[in-house]
Enzyme design. Structure first.
Site, mmCIF file in Angstrom:
data_model
loop_
_atom_site.group_PDB
_atom_site.id
_atom_site.type_symbol
_atom_site.label_atom_id
_atom_site.label_comp_id
_atom_site.label_asym_id
_atom_site.label_seq_id
_atom_site.Cartn_x
_atom_site.Cartn_y
_atom_site.Cartn_z
ATOM 1 N N ASN A 165 0.838 -1.191 0.000
ATOM 2 C CA ASN A 165 0.000 0.000 0.000
ATOM 3 C C ASN A 165 0.877 1.246 0.000
ATOM 4 O O ASN A 165 1.956 1.267 0.568
ATOM 5 C CB ASN A 165 -0.957 -0.003 1.204
ATOM 6 C CG ASN A 165 -0.375 0.712 2.416
ATOM 7 O OD1 ASN A 165 -0.435 1.943 2.512
ATOM 8 N ND2 ASN A 165 0.197 -0.062 3.333
ATOM 9 N N PHE B 172 -1.664 8.171 4.317
ATOM 10 C CA PHE B 172 -2.439 8.770 5.409
ATOM 11 C C PHE B 172 -3.710 9.448 4.898
ATOM 12 O O PHE B 172 -4.043 10.568 5.290
ATOM 13 C CB PHE B 172 -1.607 9.791 6.189
ATOM 14 C CG PHE B 172 -0.544 9.211 7.078
ATOM 15 C CD1 PHE B 172 -0.401 7.849 7.257
ATOM 16 C CD2 PHE B 172 0.344 10.054 7.743
ATOM 17 C CE1 PHE B 172 0.589 7.324 8.083
ATOM 18 C CE2 PHE B 172 1.330 9.544 8.574
ATOM 19 C CZ PHE B 172 1.461 8.174 8.738
ATOM 20 N N SER C 271 5.666 5.106 8.720
ATOM 21 C CA SER C 271 5.054 4.797 7.429
ATOM 22 C C SER C 271 6.004 5.211 6.312
ATOM 23 O O SER C 271 6.572 6.315 6.356
ATOM 24 C CB SER C 271 3.728 5.539 7.274
ATOM 25 O OG SER C 271 3.266 5.453 5.935
ATOM 26 N N ASN D 277 5.063 5.963 3.359
ATOM 27 C CA ASN D 277 4.256 6.594 2.318
ATOM 28 C C ASN D 277 4.033 8.088 2.508
ATOM 29 O O ASN D 277 3.301 8.714 1.742
ATOM 30 C CB ASN D 277 2.904 5.882 2.213
ATOM 31 C CG ASN D 277 3.072 4.413 1.886
ATOM 32 O OD1 ASN D 277 3.872 4.053 1.035
ATOM 33 N ND2 ASN D 277 2.346 3.563 2.601
ATOM 34 N N THR D 278 4.628 8.674 3.547
ATOM 35 C CA THR D 278 4.629 10.122 3.737
ATOM 36 C C THR D 278 6.073 10.583 3.640
ATOM 37 O O THR D 278 6.918 10.118 4.412
ATOM 38 C CB THR D 278 4.033 10.510 5.108
ATOM 39 O OG1 THR D 278 2.653 10.137 5.145
ATOM 40 C CG2 THR D 278 4.140 12.008 5.343
ATOM 41 N N LYS E 188 5.555 3.559 17.052
ATOM 42 C CA LYS E 188 5.594 2.510 16.044
ATOM 43 C C LYS E 188 6.810 2.705 15.154
ATOM 44 O O LYS E 188 6.979 3.767 14.553
ATOM 45 C CB LYS E 188 4.314 2.543 15.198
ATOM 46 C CG LYS E 188 4.169 1.356 14.246
ATOM 47 C CD LYS E 188 2.783 1.329 13.640
ATOM 48 C CE LYS E 188 2.540 0.051 12.855
ATOM 49 N NZ LYS E 188 1.156 -0.032 12.352
ATOM 50 N N ASN F 106 6.089 -1.558 11.528
ATOM 51 C CA ASN F 106 5.291 -1.086 10.402
ATOM 52 C C ASN F 106 5.607 -1.919 9.158
ATOM 53 O O ASN F 106 6.309 -2.937 9.250
ATOM 54 C CB ASN F 106 5.587 0.400 10.160
ATOM 55 C CG ASN F 106 4.379 1.171 9.648
ATOM 56 O OD1 ASN F 106 3.653 0.696 8.778
ATOM 57 N ND2 ASN F 106 4.168 2.365 10.180
#
Length: 367
Positions: free
Chosen positions: A118, A122, A183, A185-186, A226, A255
């Site tokens: 994915n 966010f 994450s 993805n940021t 996390k 994560n």
């Protein structure tokens, strides 16, 4: 059987994100209709097993299996998820302002690998939207963690302001909070795991949590961090030491990963965080490392590639007090939770443990 024979074939013919929204909306509806929760509990609920009950941070968990963040991003289906046997659940990641996330498509199945990729970014309704969702769902039946992050447009130098805003808005709605700095993805978010940035961020988070506790009173609410599974050994050591010094309450390991080792599915080249079976061993090993580095002083929630009771038990023996699932729920369905809990009881008896707490970290003692 019901999921794999009926629901899964339908969902897996759909676009992954559309299937995701259909599932959340369905659980949201079931949680609201009269008798809906009882029906979910009757089909998928988990019994009460004293040997699996855990108390951490003055919070009681009826079993150690929780739902990881990312599935119910907006806290829309908490009653529904609470009714299928989880011992706790995370909602989020939530950011102060609503954001759409990354462009579509951004969620990919890798069935041969038992994995997902994915790059959602966010996507969420923001703190006010989550507050409305949680406020309108009534009393919770399991502990709820709120996973908090920063908006994409917020520079790292100001990230602490976003985390503070999340805590201020949602403090009264969560039983504990999770600081997401891992994450992939940021942009630049993972840089917050390193150097003085981590110390400053956690100091601000703790300060805000203390301020909210002083304002509202009651039980002091824990905050966890996390971390990513892709840290170098040196980074793991530094990060663990910094977290330990910060006086936060625990660590979630881990994560999603940016590694693509050993994947077979054609989607393996997609950008984003990989979850599922490829992460099983990697996250378990990291749990053991963090447990050793923190000398077992900080509770760990183990996450990453848990498909079976054996997977969960390995993480518990490595040092996790609780565990979380996500990807396996997509592939195996709600019966997964009951199956893992029943399997854990058998594994405990097999090893001569009377309570799950005796198994936590037991791999380090040779038991």
């Amino acid at each position: 059987m019901l999921y794999k024979s009926i629901a899964k074939p339908v969902l897996f013919r759909m676009d992954p994100e559309k299937a995701h929204h259909l599932t959340i909306d369905g659980l949201h509806t079931f949680g609201k209709i009269p008798g809906g929760r009882r029906l979910l509990q009757a089909v998928w609920g988990v019994g009460v097993y004293p040997e699996l009950e855990t108390e951490l941070w003055n919070i009681k968990f009826t079993n150690p299996v929780g739902l990881a963040a990312g599935l119910d991003k907006n806290g829309k289906a908490v009653p529904g998820f609470s009714s299928i046997g989880f011992g706790f659940m995370e909602v989020g990641t939530v950011t102060p302002k609503p954001q759409e996330g990354n462009p579509l498509p951004r969620l990919f199945r890798l069935p041969e690998d038992g994995a997902l990729i994915n790059r959602m970014g966010f996507n969420n309704v923001g703190i006010e939207g989550m507050k409305r969702n949680l406020r309108n769902q009534g009393k919770r039946t399991i502990p709820l963690a709120i996973n908090i992050g920063k908006n994409k447009a917020t520079p790292n130098e100001q990230a602490h302001e976003d985390y503070r805003a999340c805590i201020q808005a949602l403090y009264g709605y969560g039983d504990f909070f999770v600081v997401n700095i891992s994450s992939p993805n940021t942009p630049d978010l993972r840089n917050l795991q390193h150097g003085d940035d981590l110390s400053r961020l956690l100091a601000a988070v703790k300060d805000e949590m203390d301020a909210m506790h002083a304002k509202f009173g009651g039980r002091e609410k824990p905050v966890l961090v996390k971390i990513a599974p892709d840290l170098t050994p040196e980074e793991v050591e530094y990060t663990a030491a910094t977290i330990l010094r910060s006086n936060v309450s625990g660590i979630i390991v881990s994560n999603t990963t940016i590694s693509r080792d050993g994947l077979a599915n054609a989607n393996r080249g997609e950008t984003g965080g990989l979850s599922g079976r490829p992460l099983t061993g990697k996250s378990t090993e990291l749990i053991g490392t963090v447990y050793r580095l923190t000398e077992g002083k900080l509770p760990i929630i183990g996450s990453g590639g848990i498909f079976t009771a054996e997977d969960a038990y390995a993480k518990i023996r490595a040092g996790a007090s609780l565990v979380e699932v996500y990807t396996a729920l997509i592939y195996e369905g709600p019966a997964l939770v009951k199956r893992i809990n029943r399997g854990l009881r058998q594994l405990l008896r097999q090893d001569g443990f009377k309570h799950i707490s005796e198994a936590v970290g037991s791999a380090h003692t040779g038991r």
